[in-house]
Motif scaffolding. Structure first.
Motif, PDB file in Angstrom:
ATOM      1  N   LEU A  67      36.132  35.284  27.734  1.00 24.75           N
ATOM      2  CA  LEU A  67      36.978  34.568  29.079  1.00 24.75           C
ATOM      3  C   LEU A  67      35.830  35.283  30.198  1.00 24.75           C
ATOM      4  N   THR A  68      35.890  36.616  30.052  1.00 19.34           N
ATOM      5  CA  THR A  68      35.025  37.342  31.008  1.00 19.34           C
ATOM      6  C   THR A  68      33.771  36.831  31.203  1.00 19.34           C
ATOM      7  N   SER A  69      33.182  36.622  29.878  1.00 21.28           N
ATOM      8  CA  SER A  69      31.684  36.253  29.875  1.00 21.28           C
ATOM      9  C   SER A  69      31.495  34.823  30.649  1.00 21.28           C
ATOM     10  N   ALA A  70      32.392  33.762  30.409  1.00 28.02           N
ATOM     11  CA  ALA A  70      32.292  32.545  31.061  1.00 28.02           C
ATOM     12  C   ALA A  70      32.479  32.653  32.581  1.00 28.02           C
ATOM     13  N   LEU A  71      33.241  33.824  33.017  1.00 27.70           N
ATOM     14  CA  LEU A  71      33.220  33.843  34.664  1.00 27.70           C
ATOM     15  C   LEU A  71      32.100  34.575  34.933  1.00 27.70           C
ATOM     16  N   VAL A  72      31.846  35.537  34.363  1.00 25.28           N
ATOM     17  CA  VAL A  72      30.395  36.137  34.588  1.00 25.28           C
ATOM     18  C   VAL A  72      29.204  35.382  34.620  1.00 25.28           C
ATOM     19  N   ARG A  73      28.972  34.254  33.664  1.00 26.59           N
ATOM     20  CA  ARG A  73      28.070  33.469  33.692  1.00 26.59           C
ATOM     21  C   ARG A  73      28.000  32.380  34.700  1.00 26.59           C
ATOM     22  N   ARG A  74      29.127  32.034  35.020  1.00 30.26           N
ATOM     23  CA  ARG A  74      29.439  30.998  36.240  1.00 30.26           C
ATOM     24  C   ARG A  74      28.742  31.873  37.430  1.00 30.26           C
ATOM     25  N   LEU A  75      29.166  33.073  37.521  1.00 32.67           N
ATOM     26  CA  LEU A  75      28.691  33.646  38.933  1.00 32.67           C
ATOM     27  C   LEU A  75      27.169  33.629  38.965  1.00 32.67           C
ATOM     28  N   GLU A  76      26.643  34.015  37.557  1.00 35.26           N
ATOM     29  CA  GLU A  76      25.174  34.195  37.791  1.00 35.26           C
ATOM     30  C   GLU A  76      24.383  32.900  37.916  1.00 35.26           C
ATOM     31  N   THR A  77      25.216  31.738  37.694  1.00 36.40           N
ATOM     32  CA  THR A  77      24.529  30.600  38.070  1.00 36.40           C
ATOM     33  C   THR A  77      24.687  30.399  39.724  1.00 36.40           C
ATOM     34  N   LEU A  78      25.571  31.080  40.368  1.00 36.85           N
ATOM     35  CA  LEU A  78      25.672  30.998  41.810  1.00 36.85           C
ATOM     36  C   LEU A  78      24.900  32.024  42.585  1.00 36.85           C
ATOM     37  N   GLY A  79      24.044  33.097  41.676  1.00 36.59           N
ATOM     38  CA  GLY A  79      23.367  33.770  42.208  1.00 36.59           C
ATOM     39  C   GLY A  79      24.171  35.114  42.648  1.00 36.59           C
ATOM     40  N   VAL A  80      25.351  35.426  42.056  1.00 35.28           N
ATOM     41  CA  VAL A  80      25.965  36.667  42.368  1.00 35.28           C
ATOM     42  C   VAL A  80      25.765  37.606  41.277  1.00 35.28           C
ATOM     43  N   ARG A  81      25.430  38.863  41.880  1.00 33.41           N
ATOM     44  CA  ARG A  81      25.270  39.977  40.826  1.00 33.41           C
ATOM     45  C   ARG A  81      26.489  40.805  40.685  1.00 33.41           C
ATOM     46  N   VAL A  82      26.869  41.225  39.380  1.00 34.65           N
ATOM     47  CA  VAL A  82      27.911  42.198  38.856  1.00 34.65           C
ATOM     48  C   VAL A  82      27.175  43.154  38.719  1.00 34.65           C
ATOM     49  N   ARG A  83      27.382  44.304  39.401  1.00 38.45           N
ATOM     50  CA  ARG A  83      26.767  45.641  39.259  1.00 38.45           C
ATOM     51  C   ARG A  83      27.883  46.584  38.413  1.00 38.45           C
ATOM     52  N   CYS A  84      27.514  46.846  37.217  1.00 40.79           N
ATOM     53  CA  CYS A  84      28.507  47.962  36.279  1.00 40.79           C
ATOM     54  C   CYS A  84      28.292  49.209  36.692  1.00 40.79           C
ATOM     55  N   GLY A  85      29.157  50.142  36.320  1.00 41.44           N
ATOM     56  CA  GLY A  85      28.761  51.746  36.324  1.00 41.44           C
ATOM     57  C   GLY A  85      28.896  52.126  38.086  1.00 41.44           C
ATOM     58  N   GLN A  86      29.391  51.306  38.523  1.00 41.88           N
ATOM     59  CA  GLN A  86      29.553  51.899  40.184  1.00 41.88           C
ATOM     60  C   GLN A  86      30.939  51.875  40.592  1.00 41.88           C
ATOM     61  N   ARG A  87      31.373  53.140  40.609  1.00 43.28           N
ATOM     62  CA  ARG A  87      32.654  53.153  40.892  1.00 43.28           C
ATOM     63  C   ARG A  87      32.521  53.408  42.707  1.00 43.28           C
ATOM     64  N   VAL A  88      33.682  52.447  43.213  1.00 42.56           N
ATOM     65  CA  VAL A  88      33.805  52.642  44.556  1.00 42.56           C
ATOM     66  C   VAL A  88      34.907  53.764  45.077  1.00 42.56           C
ATOM     67  N   GLU A  89      34.565  54.675  45.748  1.00 41.52           N
ATOM     68  CA  GLU A  89      35.352  55.679  45.978  1.00 41.52           C
ATOM     69  C   GLU A  89      36.191  55.712  47.499  1.00 41.52           C
ATOM     70  N   HIS A  90      35.537  54.745  48.135  1.00 43.65           N
ATOM     71  CA  HIS A  90      36.014  54.576  49.721  1.00 43.65           C
ATOM     72  C   HIS A  90      35.864  53.117  50.407  1.00 43.65           C
ATOM     73  N   VAL A  91      36.666  52.755  51.199  1.00 39.48           N
ATOM     74  CA  VAL A  91      36.471  51.597  51.960  1.00 39.48           C
ATOM     75  C   VAL A  91      36.026  52.086  53.278  1.00 39.48           C
ATOM     76  N   VAL A  92      34.895  51.614  53.892  1.00 33.51           N
ATOM     77  CA  VAL A  92      34.383  52.119  55.244  1.00 33.51           C
ATOM     78  C   VAL A  92      35.090  51.278  56.160  1.00 33.51           C
ATOM     79  N   VAL A  93      35.732  51.628  57.069  1.00 33.15           N
ATOM     80  CA  VAL A  93      36.445  51.142  58.250  1.00 33.15           C
ATOM     81  C   VAL A  93      35.699  51.405  59.563  1.00 33.15           C
ATOM     82  N   ARG A  94      35.297  50.621  60.469  1.00 31.74           N
ATOM     83  CA  ARG A  94      34.688  50.785  61.639  1.00 31.74           C
ATOM     84  C   ARG A  94      35.069  49.883  62.586  1.00 31.74           C
ATOM     85  N   GLY A  95      35.230  50.390  63.932  1.00 28.04           N
ATOM     86  CA  GLY A  95      35.738  49.456  64.714  1.00 28.04           C
ATOM     87  C   GLY A  95      37.188  48.822  64.732  1.00 28.04           C
ATOM     88  N   GLY A  96      38.007  49.356  63.465  1.00 25.09           N
ATOM     89  CA  GLY A  96      39.354  48.877  63.199  1.00 25.09           C
ATOM     90  C   GLY A  96      39.204  47.783  62.025  1.00 25.09           C
TER      91      GLY A  96
END
Length: 539
Positions: free
Chosen positions: A231-260
């Motif tokens: 099921l995951t593979s189907a969703l990822v493959r669909r994203l790839e056909t739309l030009g979306v990149r899924v980057r793994c091994g990338q842990r987000v540690e902060h949401v940057v807030v600027r100007g509110g």
């Protein structure tokens, strides 16, 4: 610079990215783990010849979800498979309640417990058929689902109005007692309620158990052919056909807030990833508001409410490679994909009470998955790929079996609990343990290490209890995907409608971001068109 950054490549994050990409947005998806999927992944870690799902396995909500259906995942490789029967609840005396997609089979099973209970099940199913369109629409649209609720209210009135509403908020024990004379129907409802963290005596557990049972009656509990990760593979493959990149091994540690407003994220590796329009977070509620966003950007009331956020029960899971089919004492259980193991309603109540007292249950209620029975590709012919999970307290004060499980979940704790799980299976399937070729233990810390959203082994994104649903989910007054930080949206199961693999939280967050970024002129034109259509309809 992408239009949006999605934190997390679980099913909700992947759904959110697909919705945005379909609208023409550029999207970047960042995932902490080395592969996408969150709690929808499989591997061959127990035995190379066996496929085992790491977390979730059966997907009635995915089968019912218009969100996922709109992506046509079958065009991207997904195929569904069903076991001969949906679910079985055997008892140690050899009797067995069966939920089957053929309602006649379900009804006949319940009549073996008490004549007439099959007809009672059909009446509950008739109510479901009447309410199903409104319920599903309300489940899969943002809160508050105004139009869906209005339509559902009309259908509810036709189905008995206040009396039916009363039934849906009953504890599942009471609902079962009112609807069935025998134990079979009661067990089907109560076992399904305990797929979440709803005890038999919890308010609203009746409605949840009824919903899950009726989803199984209508859609079955299907599994992806080849493993849950398909099921995951189907969703990822669909994203790839739309030009979306899924980057793994990338842990987000902060949401940057600027100007509110949220303008991007920063990864643990120090990379800044800007977002032109929106940041969507497929992360747990405490992780978002208690870590990723600096507290000065959040209202004091929200931070105070966050202290009261309640997780669902912790989870302990065992995966097996079996040398043969499970030797169930009650033969109908051999045909079911999912098997509930508890010897009656009182044992279910006892199990839930022990968790409430922060004790490790001595006779754990098990949800048991027979994966080769559900999908023949999961293991060699004549064998079974199987798993079972049970709920346990997050904080453990005692071991009800007095075997010394402490809650540290070291090797000793894990082996003691896995043996206890296997003994519970043996009560209903004598000889089960002799078939075990290999086993893998997934204790709460292991589950969290494999998916950070499963904090302490909680798999539902927060309790399903009524005090943390609708306007109270995830916190009072935060029932929509918008957050107090403009440009930041909650896209995980912490948001309405909650846990399960159906994609609604991700889709709701993406649609909220699209609405917020719609050009004013376009929004006005769309309102005028809608008004014209309504006027024409009245004429």
């Amino acid at each position: 610079m992408p239009d949006a950054v999605v934190i997390g490549a679980g099913p909700n994050g992947l759904v959110a990215a697909n919705v945005l990409a379909d609208a023409g947005w550029s999207v970047e998806v960042l995932e902490e783990q080395p592969e996408p999927g969150g709690a929808v992944r499989h591997d061959r870690g127990v035995d190379p010849a066996f496929v085992n799902d790491l977390f979730s396995s059966f997907y009635p909500l995915a089968a019912a979800s218009p969100v996922l259906a709109a992506f046509h995942p079958e065009e991207h490789g997904l195929r569904w498979s069903h076991a001969p029967s949906v679910l079985a609840h055997p008892l140690t005396d050899g009797s067995c309640a069966v939920l089957d997609r053929n309602i006649g089979t379900t009804a006949a099973s319940l009549d073996t417990f008490e004549p007439g209970d099959g007809a009672a099940w059909r009446r509950l199913h008739d109510v479901w058929q009447s309410l199903r369109p409104g319920i599903l629409e309300a489940l899969f649209t943002p809160f508050p689902p105004v139009r869906a609720t209005a339509r559902l209210a009309l259908r509810l009135r036709a189905a008995g109005g206040l009396r039916m509403a009363r039934s849906l908020v009953l504890p599942v024990r009471r609902l079962g007692e009112e609807e069935f004379r025998g134990e079979g129907g009661r067990l089907l409802l109560a076992g399904n309620a305990l797929h979440a963290d709803l005890a038999p005596e919890a308010a609203g557990s009746g409605g949840f158990g009824w919903l899950m049972a009726m989803l199984g009656q209508s859609y079955g509990f299907p599994v992806p052919v080849g493993g849950s990760g398909a099921l995951t593979s189907a969703l990822v493959r669909r994203l790839e056909t739309l030009g979306v990149r899924v980057r793994c091994g990338q842990r987000v540690e902060h949401v940057v807030v600027r100007g509110g407003r949220a303008v991007g994220v920063r990864t643990a590796g120090g990379d800044a990833v800007p977002a032109r329009r929106a940041v969507l977070a497929d992360v747990s509620v405490p992780a978002l508001y208690g870590g990723l966003v600096d507290p000065e950007h959040l209202p004091a009331q929200l931070l105070d409410d966050l202290r009261r956020f309640q997780w669902d029960f912790a989870t302990f899971k065992v995966d097996w490679a079996l040398d043969g089919p499970v030797p169930w004492q009650a033969e109908p259980a051999s045909r079911a994909g999912t098997v509930h193991l508890s010897d009656g309603m009182d044992e279910l109540t006892r199990f839930a009470a022990q968790i409430a007292m922060r004790q490790v249950p001595d006779r754990p209620f098990l949800i048991f998955g027979q994966m080769t029975t559900s999908d023949a590709t999961r293991s060699p012919q004549g064998t079974e790929s199987a798993w079972a999970y049970t709920h346990i307290p997050h904080e453990i004060r005692a071991d009800a079996a007095d075997e010394g499980i402490t809650g540290r979940w070291d090797t000793k704790d894990q082996e003691l609990m896995a043996d206890r799980v296997e003994r519970q299976v043996e009560r209903f399937a004598p000889g089960f343990r002799s078939l075990v070729r290999g086993r893998r233990i997934l204790a709460p810390p292991t589950l969290e290490a494999l998916d950070g959203n499963l904090a302490g082994g909680a798999i539902n994104g927060g309790t399903t209890a009524m005090h943390q649903q609708l306007v109270f989910r995830p916190l009072p007054g935060t029932g929509r995907p918008e957050t107090p930080v403009p440009g930041l949206y909650l896209a995980s199961s912490g948001a309405h409608p909650g846990g399960g693999v159906h994609g609604a939280p991700g889709a709701n967050a993406a649609r909220a971001a699209l609405r917020r970024n719609r050009p004013p002129g376009l929004a006005r034109a769309q309102r005028l068109l809608a008004q014209r259509d309504r006027t024409g309809a009245r004429r």
